[in-house]
Design a protein around this motif. Sequence first.
Motif, PDB file in Angstrom:
ATOM      1  N   ASN A 162      -9.480  -2.688   0.893  1.00 10.05           N
ATOM      2  CA  ASN A 162     -10.328  -3.849   1.729  1.00 10.05           C
ATOM      3  C   ASN A 162      -9.940  -4.500   2.720  1.00 10.05           C
ATOM      4  OD1 ASN A 162     -11.821  -2.805  -0.128  1.00 10.05           O
ATOM      5  ND2 ASN A 162     -10.879  -4.205  -2.105  1.00 10.05           N
TER       6      ASN A 162
ATOM      7  N   GLU B  38       0.529   5.708  -0.319  1.00  9.97           N
ATOM      8  CA  GLU B  38      -0.424   6.682   0.109  1.00  9.97           C
ATOM      9  C   GLU B  38      -1.435   6.874  -0.426  1.00  9.97           C
ATOM     10  OE1 GLU B  38       1.325  10.594   1.596  1.00  9.97           O
ATOM     11  OE2 GLU B  38       3.214   9.416   2.971  1.00  9.97           O
ATOM     12  N   GLY B  39      -2.520   7.489  -0.312  1.00 11.03           N
ATOM     13  CA  GLY B  39      -3.905   7.624  -1.417  1.00 11.03           C
ATOM     14  C   GLY B  39      -4.186   5.740  -1.657  1.00 11.03           C
ATOM     15  N   SER B  40      -3.779   4.451  -1.786  1.00  6.88           N
ATOM     16  CA  SER B  40      -4.515   2.909  -1.585  1.00  6.88           C
ATOM     17  C   SER B  40      -5.691   2.887  -0.847  1.00  6.88           C
ATOM     18  CB  SER B  40      -3.356   1.929  -1.219  1.00  6.88           C
ATOM     19  OG  SER B  40      -1.907   2.356  -1.827  1.00  6.88           O
ATOM     20  N   HIS B  41      -6.605   2.714  -1.518  1.00  7.60           N
ATOM     21  CA  HIS B  41      -7.890   2.017  -0.831  1.00  7.60           C
ATOM     22  C   HIS B  41      -7.584   0.587  -0.629  1.00  7.60           C
ATOM     23  CE1 HIS B  41     -11.454   0.338  -0.451  1.00  7.60           C
ATOM     24  NE2 HIS B  41     -11.520   1.553   0.556  1.00  7.60           N
TER      25      HIS B  41
ATOM     26  N   GLU C 168      -3.940   7.114   4.414  1.00  3.46           N
ATOM     27  CA  GLU C 168      -3.677   8.755   3.778  1.00  3.46           C
ATOM     28  C   GLU C 168      -2.081   9.323   4.196  1.00  3.46           C
ATOM     29  OE1 GLU C 168      -5.592  10.592   3.235  1.00  3.46           O
ATOM     30  OE2 GLU C 168      -7.633   9.145   3.715  1.00  3.46           O
TER      31      GLU C 168
ATOM     32  N   ILE D  24      -5.395   6.720   9.006  1.00  2.00           N
ATOM     33  CA  ILE D  24      -6.388   5.957   7.435  1.00  2.00           C
ATOM     34  C   ILE D  24      -7.386   6.807   7.626  1.00  2.00           C
ATOM     35  CG2 ILE D  24      -4.953   3.643   7.120  1.00  2.00           C
ATOM     36  CD1 ILE D  24      -8.149   3.923   9.259  1.00  2.00           C
ATOM     37  N   THR D  25      -8.406   6.677   6.553  1.00  2.00           N
ATOM     38  CA  THR D  25      -9.693   7.317   6.763  1.00  2.00           C
ATOM     39  C   THR D  25     -10.560   5.859   6.655  1.00  2.00           C
ATOM     40  OG1 THR D  25      -8.641   8.716   5.576  1.00  2.00           O
ATOM     41  CG2 THR D  25     -11.389   8.447   5.769  1.00  2.00           C
TER      42      THR D  25
ATOM     43  N   SER E  45     -11.578  -2.275   6.140  1.00  2.00           N
ATOM     44  CA  SER E  45     -11.289  -1.499   4.537  1.00  2.00           C
ATOM     45  C   SER E  45     -11.177   0.323   5.198  1.00  2.00           C
ATOM     46  CB  SER E  45     -12.526  -1.513   4.393  1.00  2.00           C
ATOM     47  OG  SER E  45     -13.140  -3.131   3.429  1.00  2.00           O
TER      48      SER E  45
ATOM     49  N   VAL F 194       1.046  -1.301   0.035  1.00  2.00           N
ATOM     50  CA  VAL F 194       0.069   0.438   0.187  1.00  2.00           C
ATOM     51  C   VAL F 194       1.000   1.057   0.065  1.00  2.00           C
ATOM     52  CG1 VAL F 194      -1.954  -1.035   1.065  1.00  2.00           C
ATOM     53  CG2 VAL F 194      -0.401   0.203   2.708  1.00  2.00           C
TER      54      VAL F 194
ATOM     55  N   ASP G 158     -13.660   3.081   5.969  1.00  2.00           N
ATOM     56  CA  ASP G 158     -14.636   2.983   4.885  1.00  2.00           C
ATOM     57  C   ASP G 158     -15.916   3.172   6.452  1.00  2.00           C
ATOM     58  OD1 ASP G 158     -13.626   2.776   3.310  1.00  2.00           O
ATOM     59  OD2 ASP G 158     -14.023   1.022   2.058  1.00  2.00           O
TER      60      ASP G 158
ATOM     61  N   THR H  76      -8.825   3.821   3.699  1.00  3.48           N
ATOM     62  CA  THR H  76      -7.499   3.995   2.473  1.00  3.48           C
ATOM     63  C   THR H  76      -6.499   4.820   3.454  1.00  3.48           C
ATOM     64  OG1 THR H  76      -9.729   5.007   0.899  1.00  3.48           O
ATOM     65  CG2 THR H  76      -7.764   6.499   1.578  1.00  3.48           C
TER      66      THR H  76
END
Length: 952
Positions: free
Chosen positions: A876, A871-874, A902, A922-923, A898, A869, A925, A900
């Motif tokens: 699951n 930065e910016g990767s989503h 940051e 992270i953010t 899950s 991963v 879901d 993203t």
Amino acid sequence: MTSNNHYLNNPKIHADRSLANSSSEWVKSFACNDLKPLIICRGPIRKEAMDVFDEMGINNYGILLSEKDSITYANALAPELRKLTDPSRVHRVPDYTGADKEERQQRIRQIIAIAHDNGYNSIFTGYGFMAEDEEMVRSMENAGLNFIGPCANTVRDAGLKDEAKRTALSNGVSVTPGIDNASTLTVLKKHKDLDGLKKLVADQDLAVDATVLDSDVLSLEEKTNAILTASFEKGIDLFTVEELGEQLIVAVTKMFEQYPENRVRMKAISGGGGKGQRILPAPNSYQGTLEERIVLASARAPELALEILNEVKCNGVGDNKNILAELNIETTRHQEIQVVGNGDWCITMGGRDCSLQMHEQKLLEVSVTVEELKLTISDAEQRKAPAAEIATLKQDLVVLEKMENEAAKFGGAVGLDSVSTFECIVDGSSHFFMEMNTRIQVEHRVTELCYGLKFTNPDNSAESFVVNSLVEAMVLIARHSTRLPKPVRIARDNSSVEARLNATNQALQPHAGGIIDNWSNAVEGEIRDDQGISMHNPDTDVFMKYHLAGAYDSNIALLLTTGSTRRDTYEAMSEVIRQTTISGKNLCTNLEFHYGLVNWFIGQGINARPTTRFIVPYLTAVGQLKEQANNIDVAYAFQQFKKAYVKSAANDDIAKAISVAVDRKSTLLTRPVEFLLAEPHILSGWLSLNHSNYTVNNGEVTWSKNPIEVLSELYHFLNMDYVEGAAALYQIWDHDHALLSEALSFYRDLEQRLDISDWDSLCQLLTGDAPAGFDAELWDAVLNAHVGFQAGVDLLSLLPYLAAQTDFFSLKINDDLSIDIPDVLTDEDLQERMAKVLVPPPVAKSDEIVAESGGMFYPREAPGMDEFVVEGSHFNAGDPLYIVEVMKMFNKVYAPFSGTIEKVLVEGDAVIISKGQPLFKITPDEVAVFESDEDILARKRKATGLFLAANA
């Protein structure tokens, strides 16, 4: 005896082995005083070798000291330095083996230079690092050094798993179904036929004799093997890892088509010690048609192959990347035969059952000997055990003898000239050869405590000597080779067991970086191999702290006990662990796990035959106990029992008396119960030992043994017996001890006067009129005392109640000694969830992911590959986030939910991280919902109320 010089103080383990002091010239001729070995291994085997060398009169040995531990962790110097204080005999290297092929070769050259520069004439590798590395062994031999272990030819023929399988097949040894030539098939797929192979040899300028390629005797695969060998020597690759992965897909697809219910085990030919192995899930673990499920199951082969090669560091150019794929026998028991040879003769020394393991790492190993099996069979027949049990025991004896015969035959075929181990899997009456480890094993002491070797002068039977150490046997063979006459094995103890004390948490996950502040001395009957950690300061007799660095593996010590029977041996181990205390900062060990497991077998059935599948379901069952225990409010339950007793009193005076009596028992009862609820592994052992002392019907617990006696035994089980002047924290408190002693004395006197010892009968008698010898007033006093002593002991019923709630005893032993594992305990989701119950993940903020353990952080699968991963990767739930190397094992960590990425908070490869360290911002879901203190209290009160309702 004390652990720091246990070899010298316990003649049962090792006698005086300085053959140079013998009055017999023949015996004296086998002295090894002229050897000057360099020990290039670490851990308990290094300390053992030092001790054995000292006793053999080999006084000029030296050791390598890796800087990796002490660079990674402060104050992590080898504890052996407390004994070996001569700095001229300690030689520092960056690490023992190097990270890749180039570094391995550099390290080999460095070791040879150290040996030559310091006058060492021999090398001892123990069971670590390069002990089974053919290149290393051959390099040592070519450098004129005496290698204390199997020679390079034996390592090649027996140590490499593909060669070993071919040797086994050619000698009529049973092997596991599968393929051993994935790399050969990969080359053939690319180059098709003989013309293609010849073109390959020419294009790559490989040193392959033309007579090999033109041979009418050799098969196309054998010719390809010769080409592969030439490519290794030249240091080039003939295929990519991706091409190897494609070939493995083809191979495992065929295996799944034939065996759709089985998993497939993949392993590197150079792996060992649990490293370099992965298991492909069976097709039936996927959804869809059978064909679709096989495709999904096979598709993971390339990913796991890459993990395997990375773990054994065979991912460099020119490395032998061959991977075996073989059927995973699901009901397998892992057994091994100890083999000793000198190139002329080869004998076996019984077996070891190593089935109790997890992640290919052995945990508890027990001897398997002809003597013990025959004794057990006789005992089973005398007590009229179930026919299926007797049949299993007799079958095991037959299988053992077959494995020993095959092991001796295989050892002879490869010219074994040292100590090695013939490893098998056992499935009922069948057994299959897996591999031969061409080195001494970690668990070799299990064998040498059961058998010794007697060498006798063939020209004079009055002259002989006995060797009780496999390390000594290795030295003797290395020094005297074929001069040694074939020995006979002599029986010592019938049974022995070894528990590996590891730096792991409650879920048996590696836990690096702890500091041992204190460790109790070895007790009577304990054999402790701890690489010198237990050695006290010689001037002050104070325990010296030790930092468990964890750069290599998780093992802290090997604990061993012996006995005439397996039960004797396990009970001795239980007693050793009961009295062992080990404490420190950030320290986790599996000592509690071993205490629970050993007592599980003592209580459930000492002759059980667990398979390699047992430990994870067992851990899951223990996790379920802990999950239920987390819902119990012990103090609340105790107070509710008190209220119920007071409420049932006939009048206020009796109510007050009962209230006082119950209050007096508050800490007597709550302390051990709370301890067990906090330590689920110990609870597992206690429940197993006490299973016959109670029954549970619809949640209601009925005791068939006096709960006061049960309570007294519980304090002993927890090593909390009263000791005058000892710290109150670790024992029963003095006023509780007085009360418990008073209660025990009361019941002993009562049973003696009534001539009755059965609890059910005594309880029935205590509900009636005064028996003969008691007037009404005395009997009334007896009844009041009985009520007073029993008031509040209902709290003990919490423990069997929890077992019933989790159906703990559904994990049980069948008449044929197999273990019935309920399907629910094999559910992977439940297993993962219970691991987190046993060891809750570190608390993290809702916007971050933190490290679940310390270790070495890798953001990618292998050098040169993309990071999992950025930065910016989503990601699951279930996606890989990073790899952490903890104590030599590579663990891929998957996303628990899950979200993203940051920000990546750790940059670079091979970065040291600590447990709880934030790794990613992270953010998520979904926003996590946390349980409030009020919700936790309500949950506990509700669950505790159900127990109270059933046992009011």
